[in-house]
Write a protein that holds these residues in place. Sequence first.
Motif, PDB file in Angstrom:
ATOM      1  N   ARG A  74      23.084  47.099 -10.584  1.00  0.00           N
ATOM      2  CA  ARG A  74      23.601  46.495  -9.355  1.00  0.00           C
ATOM      3  C   ARG A  74      23.780  44.991  -9.490  1.00  0.00           C
ATOM      4  NH1 ARG A  74      24.643  49.394  -4.851  1.00  0.00           N
ATOM      5  NH2 ARG A  74      26.124  47.684  -4.834  1.00  0.00           N
ATOM      6  N   ALA A  75      24.279  44.564 -10.635  1.00  0.00           N
ATOM      7  CA  ALA A  75      24.563  43.139 -10.826  1.00  0.00           C
ATOM      8  C   ALA A  75      25.638  42.670  -9.851  1.00  0.00           C
ATOM      9  CB  ALA A  75      25.000  42.880 -12.269  1.00  0.00           C
ATOM     10  N   ASP A  76      26.380  43.631  -9.285  1.00  0.00           N
ATOM     11  CA  ASP A  76      27.420  43.292  -8.309  1.00  0.00           C
ATOM     12  C   ASP A  76      26.845  42.818  -6.973  1.00  0.00           C
ATOM     13  OD1 ASP A  76      26.518  46.058  -8.069  1.00  0.00           O
ATOM     14  OD2 ASP A  76      28.053  46.304  -6.527  1.00  0.00           O
ATOM     15  N   VAL A  77      25.609  43.162  -6.699  1.00  0.00           N
ATOM     16  CA  VAL A  77      24.982  42.742  -5.450  1.00  0.00           C
ATOM     17  C   VAL A  77      24.543  41.293  -5.614  1.00  0.00           C
ATOM     18  CG1 VAL A  77      23.089  43.125  -3.833  1.00  0.00           C
ATOM     19  CG2 VAL A  77      24.232  45.079  -4.907  1.00  0.00           C
ATOM     20  N   GLN A  78      25.054  40.442  -4.773  1.00  0.00           N
ATOM     21  CA  GLN A  78      24.785  39.017  -4.860  1.00  0.00           C
ATOM     22  C   GLN A  78      23.386  38.689  -4.330  1.00  0.00           C
ATOM     23  OE1 GLN A  78      27.271  36.734  -6.253  1.00  0.00           O
ATOM     24  NE2 GLN A  78      27.645  38.817  -6.964  1.00  0.00           N
ATOM     25  N   ASN A  79      22.788  37.638  -4.878  1.00  0.00           N
ATOM     26  CA  ASN A  79      21.469  37.205  -4.413  1.00  0.00           C
ATOM     27  C   ASN A  79      21.462  36.923  -2.918  1.00  0.00           C
ATOM     28  OD1 ASN A  79      19.915  37.440  -6.721  1.00  0.00           O
ATOM     29  ND2 ASN A  79      20.342  35.368  -7.422  1.00  0.00           N
ATOM     30  N   ILE A  80      22.527  36.314  -2.415  1.00  0.00           N
ATOM     31  CA  ILE A  80      22.561  36.000  -0.979  1.00  0.00           C
ATOM     32  C   ILE A  80      22.516  37.286  -0.150  1.00  0.00           C
ATOM     33  CG2 ILE A  80      25.079  35.835  -0.773  1.00  0.00           C
ATOM     34  CD1 ILE A  80      24.484  33.392   1.155  1.00  0.00           C
ATOM     35  N   ASP A  81      23.168  38.350  -0.635  1.00  0.00           N
ATOM     36  CA  ASP A  81      23.130  39.625   0.090  1.00  0.00           C
ATOM     37  C   ASP A  81      21.724  40.213   0.086  1.00  0.00           C
ATOM     38  OD1 ASP A  81      25.890  39.628   0.769  1.00  0.00           O
ATOM     39  OD2 ASP A  81      26.377  40.351  -1.244  1.00  0.00           O
ATOM     40  N   LEU A  82      21.030  40.087  -1.049  1.00  0.00           N
ATOM     41  CA  LEU A  82      19.636  40.537  -1.095  1.00  0.00           C
ATOM     42  C   LEU A  82      18.781  39.749  -0.112  1.00  0.00           C
ATOM     43  CD1 LEU A  82      19.176  40.905  -4.953  1.00  0.00           C
ATOM     44  CD2 LEU A  82      19.168  42.761  -3.281  1.00  0.00           C
ATOM     45  N   MET A  83      19.004  38.431  -0.058  1.00  0.00           N
ATOM     46  CA  MET A  83      18.237  37.594   0.874  1.00  0.00           C
ATOM     47  C   MET A  83      18.515  37.988   2.324  1.00  0.00           C
ATOM     48  SD  MET A  83      16.213  35.509  -0.655  1.00  0.00           S
ATOM     49  CE  MET A  83      15.831  34.387   0.676  1.00  0.00           C
ATOM     50  N   TYR A 139      15.799  37.616 -15.475  1.00  0.00           N
ATOM     51  CA  TYR A 139      17.225  37.879 -15.674  1.00  0.00           C
ATOM     52  C   TYR A 139      17.542  38.456 -17.052  1.00  0.00           C
ATOM     53  CZ  TYR A 139      18.635  35.570 -11.320  1.00  0.00           C
ATOM     54  OH  TYR A 139      18.830  35.242  -9.993  1.00  0.00           O
ATOM     55  N   GLY A 140      16.606  38.349 -17.997  1.00  0.00           N
ATOM     56  CA  GLY A 140      16.846  38.886 -19.324  1.00  0.00           C
ATOM     57  C   GLY A 140      17.710  37.984 -20.197  1.00  0.00           C
ATOM     58  N   GLU A 141      18.070  36.836 -19.698  1.00  0.00           N
ATOM     59  CA  GLU A 141      18.858  35.840 -20.415  1.00  0.00           C
ATOM     60  C   GLU A 141      18.768  34.552 -19.610  1.00  0.00           C
ATOM     61  OE1 GLU A 141      23.192  36.497 -20.314  1.00  0.00           O
ATOM     62  OE2 GLU A 141      22.866  37.860 -18.637  1.00  0.00           O
ATOM     63  N   PRO A 142      19.193  33.431 -20.190  1.00  0.00           N
ATOM     64  CA  PRO A 142      19.154  32.198 -19.389  1.00  0.00           C
ATOM     65  C   PRO A 142      19.942  32.380 -18.090  1.00  0.00           C
ATOM     66  CG  PRO A 142      19.571  31.696 -21.688  1.00  0.00           C
ATOM     67  CD  PRO A 142      19.644  33.197 -21.549  1.00  0.00           C
ATOM     68  N   PHE A 143      19.362  31.879 -16.998  1.00  0.00           N
ATOM     69  CA  PHE A 143      19.977  32.052 -15.684  1.00  0.00           C
ATOM     70  C   PHE A 143      21.426  31.572 -15.634  1.00  0.00           C
ATOM     71  CE2 PHE A 143      20.686  30.313 -11.320  1.00  0.00           C
ATOM     72  CZ  PHE A 143      20.882  31.541 -10.691  1.00  0.00           C
ATOM     73  N   PRO A 144      21.760  30.399 -16.203  1.00  0.00           N
ATOM     74  CA  PRO A 144      23.164  29.969 -16.132  1.00  0.00           C
ATOM     75  C   PRO A 144      24.140  30.978 -16.755  1.00  0.00           C
ATOM     76  CG  PRO A 144      21.786  28.118 -16.753  1.00  0.00           C
ATOM     77  CD  PRO A 144      20.912  29.360 -16.808  1.00  0.00           C
ATOM     78  N   ALA A 145      23.719  31.646 -17.817  1.00  0.00           N
ATOM     79  CA  ALA A 145      24.585  32.653 -18.451  1.00  0.00           C
ATOM     80  C   ALA A 145      24.775  33.853 -17.528  1.00  0.00           C
ATOM     81  CB  ALA A 145      23.988  33.091 -19.792  1.00  0.00           C
ATOM     82  N   TRP A 146      23.679  34.342 -16.932  1.00  0.00           N
ATOM     83  CA  TRP A 146      23.786  35.479 -16.009  1.00  0.00           C
ATOM     84  C   TRP A 146      24.629  35.096 -14.799  1.00  0.00           C
ATOM     85  CZ3 TRP A 146      22.949  37.089 -11.075  1.00  0.00           C
ATOM     86  CH2 TRP A 146      22.946  38.461 -10.866  1.00  0.00           C
ATOM     87  N   LYS A 147      24.387  33.906 -14.273  1.00  0.00           N
ATOM     88  CA  LYS A 147      25.105  33.421 -13.097  1.00  0.00           C
ATOM     89  C   LYS A 147      26.604  33.347 -13.367  1.00  0.00           C
ATOM     90  CE  LYS A 147      25.139  29.494  -9.922  1.00  0.00           C
ATOM     91  NZ  LYS A 147      24.515  28.215  -9.576  1.00  0.00           N
ATOM     92  N   ALA A 148      26.985  32.840 -14.541  1.00  0.00           N
ATOM     93  CA  ALA A 148      28.410  32.725 -14.882  1.00  0.00           C
ATOM     94  C   ALA A 148      29.081  34.096 -14.953  1.00  0.00           C
ATOM     95  CB  ALA A 148      28.568  31.989 -16.208  1.00  0.00           C
ATOM     96  N   LYS A 149      28.347  35.100 -15.375  1.00  0.00           N
ATOM     97  CA  LYS A 149      28.911  36.450 -15.500  1.00  0.00           C
ATOM     98  C   LYS A 149      28.977  37.200 -14.173  1.00  0.00           C
ATOM     99  CE  LYS A 149      26.303  37.306 -19.378  1.00  0.00           C
ATOM    100  NZ  LYS A 149      25.552  38.202 -20.250  1.00  0.00           N
ATOM    101  N   HIS A 150      28.002  36.969 -13.289  1.00  0.00           N
ATOM    102  CA  HIS A 150      27.844  37.864 -12.143  1.00  0.00           C
ATOM    103  C   HIS A 150      27.898  37.221 -10.765  1.00  0.00           C
ATOM    104  CE1 HIS A 150      26.775  41.057 -14.908  1.00  0.00           C
ATOM    105  NE2 HIS A 150      25.885  40.244 -15.467  1.00  0.00           N
ATOM    106  N   GLN A 151      27.554  35.967 -10.654  1.00  0.00           N
ATOM    107  CA  GLN A 151      27.412  35.384  -9.314  1.00  0.00           C
ATOM    108  C   GLN A 151      28.710  34.731  -8.856  1.00  0.00           C
ATOM    109  OE1 GLN A 151      23.563  33.797  -8.456  1.00  0.00           O
ATOM    110  NE2 GLN A 151      24.444  32.143  -7.246  1.00  0.00           N
ATOM    111  N   ARG A 152      29.079  35.059  -7.634  1.00  0.00           N
ATOM    112  CA  ARG A 152      30.259  34.465  -7.008  1.00  0.00           C
ATOM    113  C   ARG A 152      29.809  33.469  -5.948  1.00  0.00           C
ATOM    114  NH1 ARG A 152      30.739  39.923  -6.763  1.00  0.00           N
ATOM    115  NH2 ARG A 152      30.526  39.926  -4.515  1.00  0.00           N
ATOM    116  N   ASP A 153      30.729  32.575  -5.575  1.00  0.00           N
ATOM    117  CA  ASP A 153      30.430  31.667  -4.468  1.00  0.00           C
ATOM    118  C   ASP A 153      30.245  32.477  -3.193  1.00  0.00           C
ATOM    119  OD1 ASP A 153      30.622  29.404  -6.065  1.00  0.00           O
ATOM    120  OD2 ASP A 153      32.728  29.055  -5.565  1.00  0.00           O
ATOM    121  N   ALA A 154      29.311  32.054  -2.375  1.00  0.00           N
ATOM    122  CA  ALA A 154      29.059  32.732  -1.106  1.00  0.00           C
ATOM    123  C   ALA A 154      30.260  32.529  -0.175  1.00  0.00           C
ATOM    124  CB  ALA A 154      27.795  32.201  -0.458  1.00  0.00           C
ATOM    125  N   THR A 155      30.577  33.588   0.544  1.00  0.00           N
ATOM    126  CA  THR A 155      31.657  33.505   1.527  1.00  0.00           C
ATOM    127  C   THR A 155      31.113  32.875   2.810  1.00  0.00           C
ATOM    128  OG1 THR A 155      31.169  35.649   2.511  1.00  0.00           O
ATOM    129  CG2 THR A 155      32.682  35.632   0.609  1.00  0.00           C
TER     130      THR A 155
END
Length: 103
Positions: free
Chosen positions: A27-36, A71-87
């Motif tokens: 569920r990498a598609d689920v954004q952190n903000i949505d979890l929050m 995250y299993g890798e440096p956060f910036p790398a995971w963020k670049a792959k999966h995290q989008r700007d919040a709407t």
Amino acid sequence: MSDTDFETTQIEAAVFRRLREHLLQERADVQNIDLMILAGFCRNCLADWYREAAEHRGITMTKDEAREAVYGEPFPAWKAKHQRDATPEQLAAFEAAQRLHKG
């Protein structure tokens, strides 16, 4: 520590690993903000809790080290792959959820 305590710890560790795998791979598609918004915690919270638990056991860990452990890798790398700007809608829902939890 009794055998029961050891088994409980092993089960809890397995559950944590499964949750981490689910949130990072399935569920990498689920954004952190949505979890929050929905659950009141996100992957970064897990990393904070991980670091706090390590420090409670006398292990010094940086925020970046804890995030990499979660995250299993440096956060910036995971963020670049999966995290989008919040709407704007996500930001509004986040603010509403924060007010609800503080109220």
